[in-house]
Design an enzyme around this catalytic site. Structure first.
Site, PDB file in Angstrom:
ATOM      1  N   TYR A 240       4.423 -37.455 -75.942  1.00 55.69           N
ATOM      2  CA  TYR A 240       3.757 -38.730 -76.218  1.00 55.69           C
ATOM      3  C   TYR A 240       2.880 -39.163 -75.047  1.00 55.69           C
ATOM      4  O   TYR A 240       2.064 -38.381 -74.572  1.00 55.69           O
ATOM      5  CB  TYR A 240       4.789 -39.823 -76.575  1.00 55.69           C
ATOM      6  CG  TYR A 240       5.899 -39.296 -77.437  1.00 55.69           C
ATOM      7  CD1 TYR A 240       5.616 -38.826 -78.719  1.00 55.69           C
ATOM      8  CD2 TYR A 240       7.205 -39.213 -76.991  1.00 55.69           C
ATOM      9  CE1 TYR A 240       6.615 -38.310 -79.524  1.00 55.69           C
ATOM     10  CE2 TYR A 240       8.214 -38.694 -77.789  1.00 55.69           C
ATOM     11  CZ  TYR A 240       7.898 -38.249 -79.043  1.00 55.69           C
ATOM     12  OH  TYR A 240       8.890 -37.734 -79.820  1.00 55.69           O
ATOM     13  N   VAL A 258      14.662 -38.496 -78.494  1.00 54.52           N
ATOM     14  CA  VAL A 258      15.372 -39.624 -77.873  1.00 54.52           C
ATOM     15  C   VAL A 258      16.885 -39.410 -77.767  1.00 54.52           C
ATOM     16  O   VAL A 258      17.577 -40.209 -77.159  1.00 54.52           O
ATOM     17  CB  VAL A 258      15.111 -40.987 -78.582  1.00 54.52           C
ATOM     18  CG1 VAL A 258      13.719 -41.499 -78.319  1.00 54.52           C
ATOM     19  CG2 VAL A 258      15.421 -40.922 -80.052  1.00 54.52           C
TER      20      VAL A 258
END
Ligand code: GLN
Length: 304
Positions: A240, A258
């Site tokens: 990202y 995550v």
């Protein structure tokens, strides 16, 4: 010849003694409850020799790492046509940002952010008779491991908290870039995020990206070009708004989730998975990144 086991032992000693471990993801209880005092690495070299250290056999939620696997399956099924619906540029934004999607008329920047992964999920839902079963079967085949499963509890929690994913899917739908029902695509997406693996399974699953699209059993799932393109996307978009930092510090194609997992690879050399659930501010595993920086610096092995 590099002695990878000694390299991993040194990393474990040094990184494992750090004081700052980052914070575990808090948006669902299944991730929030994980002890952030965990750290594992598994590395497979091109000759299929395995090296590991720490909590490398403990299962965790692979989350966004699954986006590379859905992409591989979709690209294998529809080929170049996929790029009409999703671009290949880094977004420079967090994984769940929506503003670019609206500015760019419903074409996600790349398949490794959430909006892009939803388009890829839509392709699989359209193409497969039993999407969830067939995607899991695909992963079990490329990893040669029939024990890999969805975690239904995680999938349910993702659904109950997935407001931004609902927003992204609806936005895509409004631009005509989602063929199936929003709920059906999201159900698939929440399940892909819920897949549980340990570092050893993850490194084995990604072997095909170091072996020109051929898995460890030498079965072909991608052509050389497709494997090259997915590796390029991992390098430019896999982290990202921290993709530049990962390329700068580590210098390998990779993907984070995550749940604290990171998988990274050097074609024709090795594939490595790390797990440490404490995340940095950008949502990537803090110690995982530090461990991989040390791995490529100590061995002088990176794409650069
Ligand atoms: N399930 C998470 C989401 O879609 C995955 C995020 C991630 O791993 N970056 O929000």
């Amino acid at each position: 010849m590099i002695d990878f086991q000694t390299v991993l032992d040194t990393i474990h000693q040094e990184i494992g003694s750090r004081k700052e471990w980052g914070n575990v993801a808090a948006y669902i209880p299944e991730l929030a409850d994980i002890d952030n005092n965990k750290f594992g690495i598994h590395l497979i070299d091109f000759n299929r020799k395995n090296y590991s250290i720490g909590d490398s056999n403990e299962s965790f939620s692979i989350q966004s790492i699954s986006k590379v696997l859905t992409l591989a399956m979709a690209l294998g099924l529809v080929g170049e046509d996929l790029w009409r619906r999703v671009d290949v540029e880094p977004s420079g934004d967090p994984f769940n940002h929506l503003s670019l999607l609206e500015q760019e008329n419903g074409i996600p920047r790349n398949p490794l952010i959430n909006a892009g992964a939803l388009v890829v999920a839509d392709v699989l839902v359209s193409r497969l008779k039993n999407p969830k079963e067939e995607f899991l079967a695909f992963i079990r085949k490329i990893s040669n491991d029939p024990s890999i499963k969805y975690d239904e509890q995680v999938a349910l929690s993702e659904k109950n908290t997935g407001f931004r994913n609902y927003a992204a899917a609806n936005l895509l739908k409004s631009y005509g870039n989602l063929s199936n029902d929003v709920d059906v695509v999201l159900d698939f997406y929440f399940h892909q995020c819920s897949i549980a693996m340990n570092c050893a399974q993850l490194a084995k699953t990604f072997f095909l990206f170091i072996n020109r699209g051929n898995c460890m059993q030498e079965q072909t799932y991608l052509n050389v070009n497709q494997a090259k393109r997915i590796n390029a996307l991992m390098l430019t978009c896999g982290f990202y708004d921290e993709a530049g930092e990962f390329a700068f510090e580590v210098g390998l194609p990779g993907k984070s989730g995550v749940g604290g997992g990171i998988v990274a690879l050097l074609p024709n050399e090795f594939c490595v998975a790390t797990w440490s659930p404490g995340l940095n501010k950008k949502g990537n595993s803090k110690l995982g990144m530090e461990a991989l920086e040390k791995l490529t610096s100590d061995t002088d092995l990176s794409i650069f």
